[in-house]
Design a protein around this motif. Structure first.
Motif, mmCIF file in Angstrom:
data_model
loop_
_atom_site.group_PDB
_atom_site.id
_atom_site.type_symbol
_atom_site.label_atom_id
_atom_site.label_comp_id
_atom_site.label_asym_id
_atom_site.label_seq_id
_atom_site.Cartn_x
_atom_site.Cartn_y
_atom_site.Cartn_z
ATOM 1 N N PRO A 1 -5.034 -5.915 -4.671
ATOM 2 C CA PRO A 1 -5.421 -4.542 -5.023
ATOM 3 C C PRO A 1 -4.469 -3.914 -6.050
ATOM 4 O O PRO A 1 -4.921 -3.249 -6.986
ATOM 5 C CB PRO A 1 -5.368 -3.796 -3.685
ATOM 6 N N ASP B 1 -2.029 6.270 -4.043
ATOM 7 C CA ASP B 1 -3.494 6.392 -4.000
ATOM 8 C C ASP B 1 -3.927 7.793 -4.424
ATOM 9 O O ASP B 1 -4.863 7.962 -5.211
ATOM 10 C CB ASP B 1 -4.031 6.127 -2.587
ATOM 11 N N ASP C 1 -11.659 -3.946 -2.152
ATOM 12 C CA ASP C 1 -12.954 -3.308 -2.406
ATOM 13 C C ASP C 1 -12.785 -1.964 -3.097
ATOM 14 O O ASP C 1 -13.516 -1.637 -4.033
ATOM 15 C CB ASP C 1 -13.729 -3.138 -1.102
ATOM 16 N N ALA C 2 -11.821 -1.165 -2.643
ATOM 17 C CA ALA C 2 -11.583 0.144 -3.259
ATOM 18 C C ALA C 2 -11.067 -0.015 -4.685
ATOM 19 O O ALA C 2 -11.473 0.715 -5.590
ATOM 20 C CB ALA C 2 -10.597 0.962 -2.416
ATOM 21 N N ARG D 1 -4.438 -0.645 -1.119
ATOM 22 C CA ARG D 1 -4.519 -1.520 0.059
ATOM 23 C C ARG D 1 -5.790 -2.363 0.070
ATOM 24 O O ARG D 1 -5.793 -3.498 0.518
ATOM 25 C CB ARG D 1 -4.466 -0.693 1.340
ATOM 26 N N SER D 2 -6.873 -1.821 -0.420
ATOM 27 C CA SER D 2 -8.183 -2.454 -0.283
ATOM 28 C C SER D 2 -8.673 -3.027 -1.612
ATOM 29 O O SER D 2 -8.807 -2.296 -2.603
ATOM 30 C CB SER D 2 -9.190 -1.425 0.235
ATOM 31 N N GLN E 1 -9.831 6.966 -1.134
ATOM 32 C CA GLN E 1 -9.893 5.517 -0.990
ATOM 33 C C GLN E 1 -8.493 4.914 -0.963
ATOM 34 O O GLN E 1 -7.577 5.412 -1.611
ATOM 35 C CB GLN E 1 -10.681 4.904 -2.138
ATOM 36 N N HIS E 2 -8.370 3.822 -0.253
ATOM 37 C CA HIS E 2 -7.107 3.091 -0.149
ATOM 38 C C HIS E 2 -6.997 2.131 -1.339
ATOM 39 O O HIS E 2 -7.085 0.914 -1.180
ATOM 40 C CB HIS E 2 -7.057 2.326 1.173
ATOM 41 N N PRO F 1 0.823 -1.211 0.000
ATOM 42 C CA PRO F 1 0.000 0.000 0.000
ATOM 43 C C PRO F 1 0.857 1.261 0.000
ATOM 44 O O PRO F 1 1.925 1.305 0.616
ATOM 45 C CB PRO F 1 -0.797 -0.114 1.304
#
Length: 157
Positions: free
Chosen positions: A134, A25, A79-80, A76-77, A72-73, A20
């Motif tokens: 991600p 980002d 979902d994002a 890292r995410s 948003q990450h 991340p």
């Protein structure tokens, strides 16, 4: 849509990322944000030195912290990252594979929506690679955007 140089620069950074990265980002968020109302000085500075230079020059230090904590990450995410894909490439599908025998990381394969295929084309996809899922998704989004920005893109799209 960001220009090819911006997309390629982001893709290179995503491929090199080891995990991340909040600055990355922010750069990705900035690249896909709507800048139609930006002041010309801001647009010029962002184009020359990147969005963090704009933030450093025009925003008080606590605003930068708030900005970085509000985006948003993406790196890292999962979902994002998938939300970015769904927003920028609606209708695309995604599949994950391990990078390969003895190699760390993942491949995210994204397929063009079936209703967008033309002529005798029956498949178009891109692969994004990253050390995490991600990162692989974000790389695939950038790869797809680069492909879509080409004048000679596949199957006349």
């Amino acid at each position: 849509m960001p220009d090819r140089d911006v997309l390629q620069g982001l893709l290179d950074r995503v491929r090199a990322a080891e995990g991340p990265d909040r600055e990355l980002d922010a750069l990705i968020w900035w690249a896909f944000a709507d800048h139609t109302d930006d002041h010309p000085d801001i647009a010029h500075l962002a184009a020359q030195q990147g969005p963090l230079a704009v933030i450093d020059k025009y925003w008080p230090p606590h605003w930068r912290t708030n900005f970085l904590s509000s985006i948003q990450h993406l790196t890292r995410s999962i979902d994002a990252a998938v939300a970015l894909m769904e927003r920028e490439l609606p209708g695309w599908d995604i599949h994950f594979y391990p990078e390969g025998e003895g190699r760390p990381g993942y491949v995210a394969e994204m397929d063009w929506p079936a209703d967008a295929l033309v002529g005798d084309a029956n498949y178009f996809g891109v692969n994004g690679r990253g050390l995490t899922r991600p990162l692989a998704v974000v790389a695939a989004v950038l790869e797809a955007k680069l492909t879509l920005s080409r004048k000679d893109r596949p199957h006349g799209r």
